[in-house]
Every structure is written in structure tokens, then in C-alpha cells.
Design a protein around this motif. Sequence first.
Motif, mmCIF file in Angstrom:
data_model
loop_
_atom_site.group_PDB
_atom_site.id
_atom_site.type_symbol
_atom_site.label_atom_id
_atom_site.label_comp_id
_atom_site.label_asym_id
_atom_site.label_seq_id
_atom_site.Cartn_x
_atom_site.Cartn_y
_atom_site.Cartn_z
ATOM 1 N N LEU A 9 0.826 -1.210 0.000
ATOM 2 C CA LEU A 9 0.000 0.000 0.000
ATOM 3 C C LEU A 9 0.860 1.260 0.000
ATOM 4 C CD1 LEU A 9 -3.087 -0.616 2.335
ATOM 5 C CD2 LEU A 9 -3.035 -0.313 -0.147
ATOM 6 N N GLN A 10 1.946 1.236 0.752
ATOM 7 C CA GLN A 10 2.848 2.385 0.762
ATOM 8 C C GLN A 10 3.459 2.607 -0.622
ATOM 9 O OE1 GLN A 10 5.340 1.194 4.092
ATOM 10 N NE2 GLN A 10 4.418 2.784 5.383
ATOM 11 N N LEU A 11 3.836 1.532 -1.272
ATOM 12 C CA LEU A 11 4.364 1.645 -2.631
ATOM 13 C C LEU A 11 3.298 2.188 -3.580
ATOM 14 C CD1 LEU A 11 6.321 -1.733 -2.870
ATOM 15 C CD2 LEU A 11 7.320 0.556 -2.722
ATOM 16 N N LEU A 12 2.052 1.758 -3.378
ATOM 17 C CA LEU A 12 0.965 2.218 -4.232
ATOM 18 C C LEU A 12 0.702 3.709 -4.028
ATOM 19 C CD1 LEU A 12 -1.255 1.675 -6.260
ATOM 20 C CD2 LEU A 12 -2.726 0.890 -4.376
ATOM 21 N N VAL A 70 0.516 -0.072 6.724
ATOM 22 C CA VAL A 70 1.360 -1.225 7.054
ATOM 23 C C VAL A 70 0.654 -2.152 8.038
ATOM 24 C CG1 VAL A 70 3.538 -1.981 8.080
ATOM 25 C CG2 VAL A 70 3.468 0.093 6.694
ATOM 26 N N THR A 71 0.062 -1.573 9.070
ATOM 27 C CA THR A 71 -0.442 -2.362 10.191
ATOM 28 C C THR A 71 -1.860 -2.873 10.003
ATOM 29 O OG1 THR A 71 -1.217 -0.333 11.291
ATOM 30 C CG2 THR A 71 1.020 -1.077 11.781
ATOM 31 N N LYS A 72 -2.618 -2.282 9.062
ATOM 32 C CA LYS A 72 -4.011 -2.687 8.888
ATOM 33 C C LYS A 72 -4.246 -3.273 7.503
ATOM 34 C CE LYS A 72 -5.819 0.844 12.056
ATOM 35 N NZ LYS A 72 -6.742 1.997 12.193
ATOM 36 N N GLN A 73 -5.138 -4.229 7.435
ATOM 37 C CA GLN A 73 -5.546 -4.806 6.159
ATOM 38 C C GLN A 73 -6.629 -3.913 5.569
ATOM 39 O OE1 GLN A 73 -4.151 -7.515 4.711
ATOM 40 N NE2 GLN A 73 -5.429 -7.189 2.892
ATOM 41 N N LEU A 119 -12.566 -0.023 -0.049
ATOM 42 C CA LEU A 119 -11.872 1.261 0.047
ATOM 43 C C LEU A 119 -10.753 1.350 -0.980
ATOM 44 C CD1 LEU A 119 -11.535 1.873 3.903
ATOM 45 C CD2 LEU A 119 -13.149 2.920 2.312
ATOM 46 N N LEU A 120 -10.024 0.264 -1.142
ATOM 47 C CA LEU A 120 -8.892 0.260 -2.066
ATOM 48 C C LEU A 120 -9.344 0.539 -3.493
ATOM 49 C CD1 LEU A 120 -5.941 -0.267 -2.844
ATOM 50 C CD2 LEU A 120 -6.476 -2.715 -2.895
ATOM 51 N N GLY A 180 -5.235 4.241 3.584
ATOM 52 C CA GLY A 180 -5.717 3.689 4.849
ATOM 53 C C GLY A 180 -6.319 4.751 5.724
ATOM 54 N N LEU A 181 -6.882 5.780 5.103
ATOM 55 C CA LEU A 181 -7.536 6.902 5.794
ATOM 56 C C LEU A 181 -6.542 7.671 6.668
ATOM 57 C CD1 LEU A 181 -10.880 5.144 6.876
ATOM 58 C CD2 LEU A 181 -10.300 6.214 4.686
#
Length: 311
Positions: free
Chosen positions: A130-133, A192-195, A200-201, A264-265
Motif C-alpha cells: 500500500l505504501q508503494l501504491l 502497514v499495520t491494517k488490512q 476502500l482500495l 488507509g484513511l
Amino acid sequence: MAPPIVTVVVQPRGKSIKKLPKEVQLASNASTQELYNSLAEASGYSIHRLRITKATDRALIPNSKESTIEASGLGEKSVVHIKDLGPQIAWQTVFIIEYLGPLLIPALFLFPLRPYLYFNFDTIPEPSDLQLLVCGLLTVHFLKREYETIFVHRFSNATMPARNIVKNSGHYWLLAGCNIAYWVFRPDAAAVTKQLNPVLLYTGLALFVFGELANFNSHLVLRDLRRPGTTERGIPSGFGFSAVTCPNYFFEVVSWVGVYLVSGLSWSVLFFIVVASAQMALWAQKKERRYRKEFGDKYKRKRFVILPGLF
């Protein structure tokens, strides 16, 4: 019959300007741009550094090919005031610099600077997907901004005071660059910590793509309203323009809401959206007032300037 020659009296306003002539002579049908050119050549200053106003009412004399000396109310021995606006920088250069920070900062924070920014963590994991995205979305957004600055936008004003570049860049470098990158790319960030919920994605990605493409279309519409090398304006129409004054701002917000969902909001993205939206709303209000004043009854007044049904 040749047009009469008019002698215009020149006086500095504010600090003195070396080599500024006391008088210039121009034909009454000469453009006011020729007045600017004459004074710029005599003083050795850039034409964009000079501001010329009438002494009688301080009305601005435009730097324009269409406006003439006579039409501007200047006659024999009329007095004009010349103000030195200080060192100038091209608006295109300003935007390139503004967007360069948030274009480079995310990748720098996510990769080479990561060990130094998050040194207080016991372990620093590799960036999550997600961070890369999010980094990719930010890169695409600001690459698009740079492309539009170089190849799409036509600027009504050629330059701005060079001293303002730090203030103008701060909004993007700090809020869109450092603020978002630092918090979203932390080892303990939600990305990182949440799925992340797939709804939302994929909703975020859809909003981002739609917002970017619609915003680009709005910029093309606005670009085509002005002929190259002119400052004339037309009334914009097309997708989004019947709903709000500035659909380009609305679609910008939509795009950033997409980033917010994918992140991730993250509160840092939301904070940037709020600040940026408030600023764009002020710009949109000014544009609505200008459209009403400039085009009168030809312009269909808008109730909402940036957010349909809200503001």
C-alpha cells in the motif's frame, strides 16, 4: 495624416529607477505595450518588472498590444508613475519548482531517507504494497502537474515576484510532500499495520483515475479558451462546467479523496485535502465574481463554485 505625437511625463513611484527617462514620446495610436518596451529598454529593466499607472487616478496602464495610448486616457504631458516590482520569475518556472518537491519527496522518504527518518523504530520493515501504491499515485499526480505546466497551461501573467517562490512552494513541499510522505510511510502507519478493505482500495483507485482524467480534461478546456500569446478569456463549457465554476478544482479534490482511501484513511492526507480545498474554494469564488463582472448576462451564474450541492 500621421497620428499626433504625445509626450508622456515619467515619474518613479517608490524607490528610484536608474536611467529612467523623464519623458517618452509616442504616437497617440501606439500600443501601451510600446510604452512598456520604451521604458524597459531605457531603464535596462525587464518589461515584467515595471508597473505603470496614471498619476491622476492610479489606474493601471496595461501591457497590451490591443490598448492604445489615446484609449488609455494619456494625452500631451500626461504623467505616469513607474513602480519597480523587483526581481521576477516566470510563472511556469514557479509551478515547476512547486511541484518538483512533492514529486521527489515521497520516493526519497520511502527509500533512501527511510532509515534516517524512522531511526527510533526497533526494526524498519520494507515498504508495504500500500505504501508503494500511495507513492506511485503521488508520483503520477505530480508528474501530470509538471506535464500540464510545461505543455498545457497558458498563463495570464508572465511573471511573479521572485521572493514569493518560497511561500508558494511551502504549501506543496511541506503539506503535500513532507507531511503526507512522513506519516503515510511510517513503519506503524495504517498502510502497514491494517488490512485495507478492498472496497476502500478499489474505490480509492477509481476515484483517483477518474479525478485525474477529468481534471486534465478541464485544463484542456481552459487552455483552449485563450489564444497563445494573449490574455483574453472565454466562457468555459463542457464536462463539469455546468455544475460548478471550477470543475478542475472539484476533480482535484476527488483525486485526493482517492489517495486518502488508498492510504488507509491517513489523517495527513485528509489534512492536506482540507487545507487545499479551502484555498481552492477562495480561488473559485474570485473566479466566479470575475466571470460575472467580465461577461455579464452572457455568463450563466453558478450557485456552487467547487463542490456540487455543497459549496
